[in-house]
Structures are given as structure tokens and as C-alpha cells.
Write an enzyme that holds these catalytic residues in place. Structure first.
Site, PDB file in Angstrom:
ATOM      1  N   LYS A   9       0.814  -1.208   0.000  1.00 11.51           N
ATOM      2  CA  LYS A   9       0.000   0.000   0.000  1.00 11.51           C
ATOM      3  C   LYS A   9       0.857   1.271   0.000  1.00 11.51           C
ATOM      4  CE  LYS A   9      -3.965  -1.754   2.610  1.00 11.51           C
ATOM      5  NZ  LYS A   9      -4.544  -1.636   3.957  1.00 11.51           N
ATOM      6  N   TYR A  49     -12.745  -2.429  -3.462  1.00  2.42           N
ATOM      7  CA  TYR A  49     -13.391  -2.377  -2.149  1.00  2.42           C
ATOM      8  C   TYR A  49     -14.911  -2.257  -2.277  1.00  2.42           C
ATOM      9  CZ  TYR A  49      -8.652  -1.574  -0.387  1.00  2.42           C
ATOM     10  OH  TYR A  49      -7.321  -1.698  -0.076  1.00  2.42           O
ATOM     11  N   ASN A 112      -1.645  -0.165   7.347  1.00  6.85           N
ATOM     12  CA  ASN A 112      -1.088  -1.441   7.783  1.00  6.85           C
ATOM     13  C   ASN A 112      -0.222  -2.099   6.707  1.00  6.85           C
ATOM     14  OD1 ASN A 112      -3.029  -2.325   5.998  1.00  6.85           O
ATOM     15  ND2 ASN A 112      -4.282  -3.351   7.538  1.00  6.85           N
ATOM     16  N   HIS A 115      -2.112  -5.249   1.668  1.00  6.55           N
ATOM     17  CA  HIS A 115      -3.408  -5.903   1.486  1.00  6.55           C
ATOM     18  C   HIS A 115      -3.133  -7.275   0.895  1.00  6.55           C
ATOM     19  CE1 HIS A 115      -7.409  -6.915   0.043  1.00  6.55           C
ATOM     20  NE2 HIS A 115      -6.802  -7.293  -1.060  1.00  6.55           N
ATOM     21  N   GLU A 126      -9.842  -9.918  -7.455  1.00  8.75           N
ATOM     22  CA  GLU A 126      -8.857  -8.848  -7.290  1.00  8.75           C
ATOM     23  C   GLU A 126      -7.720  -8.958  -8.308  1.00  8.75           C
ATOM     24  OE1 GLU A 126      -7.783  -9.236  -3.177  1.00  8.75           O
ATOM     25  OE2 GLU A 126      -9.649  -8.315  -2.488  1.00  8.75           O
TER      26      GLU A 126
END
Length: 151
Positions: A9, A49, A112, A115, A126
Site C-alpha cells: 500500500k 473495495y 497497515n 493488502h 482482485e
């Protein structure tokens, strides 16, 4: 064998942790079969998402994921979806165990670093978003030293 999507990310890219995190997957014996750096567009974010678009936190999620480049990877391996998720640790870096990627490098729920697909169905969906062209499958020369022939 399974294939999964992993995204490094924007926070991972901006903090220059890409190499350290990619090495965790390689050291585990997983095969990176596609990789590219790209800017996630708002359209890609909404597709990726989709289950969160109507939730109150989605605008900040979209703002974050589109804020800087990501590195998208298709990774192959035995039970790779669960193996990668174990390597990542809990979603929140504050709750992730030491020794996991998030436990070692993250202190946030949203920022974080990585993904990863959570199921074979998610991985298929995805991967089509980030790698419509497919991947470059190959056999690792070291495969005979990574697992027994019946695994």
C-alpha cells in the site's frame, strides 16, 4: 497451488519498506509471478473495495489507497492465501504479533502496509483488477528444496 493478490500500500511505498516486505514472501518460498507499481484510480478502488463503498469509512480508505503508488503482486504457493495472511498478521498493526509484517512495521489499522486477498474468490476477482493481462508463471529452480514432492 493457489494464487493470491498482494498490494504493498501507499504507506509501504512511502516508507521505503517494499524490499523488506517482498523479501518476506520470497524467503518463505513463495513465487512472485507478476508485479507492477501503479496508481490506484478511484474507479479501481471502488471495484476493489466494492463491499465497503457504502460504509462511512470508505471515503478515507479511497483517499488513502489513491494517495501514492502501490506495488501489486500476484503470488503463487501452496495454501498461499492463508500463508500470506499469517505472514501479514492481524489487520491492526497494534494487535499484530511480533514477527509478522504488520507486527514489525505497522502501528495502525488503516496504514497497515499490505493488502492480501482473503479467499480464493477474492483473489480471482482482485487479480483481474490489477493483472488483467495475467501473470508469468514459472517453476522455481529451488522448489525441490522447499517442500517434499508429495506436498
Amino acid at each position: 497451488m493457489q494464487r493470491t493478490l498482494v498490494l504493498l500500500k501507499p504507506d509501504c511505498v512511502q516508507r521505503a519498506l517494499m524490499g523488506k516486505i517482498i523479501s518476506r514472501f520470497e524467503e518463505k518460498g513463495l513465487s512472485i509471478v507478476a508485479m507492477k507499481m501503479l496508481h490506484v484510480t478511484p474507479e479501481m478502488s471502488r471495484e476493489h473495495y466494492a463491499e465497503h463503498v457504502e460504509k462511512p469509512f470508505y471515503p478515507s480508505l479511497e483517499e488513502f489507497i489513491t494517495s501514492a503508488p502501490v506495488v501489486a503482486m500476484a503470488i503463487d504457493g501452496l495454501d498461499v492465501i492463508s500463508v500470506v495472511r499469517e505472514l501479514l498478521g492481524a489487520t491492526s498493526g497494534l494487535k499484530a504479533a511480533a514477527g509478522t509484517i504488520r507486527g514489525d512495521f505497522s502501528g495502525s489499522r488503516q496504514m497497515n502496509l499490505v493488502h492480501a486477498s482473503d479467499s480464493p474468490e477474492s483473489a480471482t476477482r482482485e487479480l483481474k483488477i490489477y493483472f488483467p493481462e495475467g501473470a508469468c508463471s514459472y517453476e522455481q529452480a529451488s522448489k525441490d528444496f522447499l517442500r517434499a514432492c508429495d506436498e
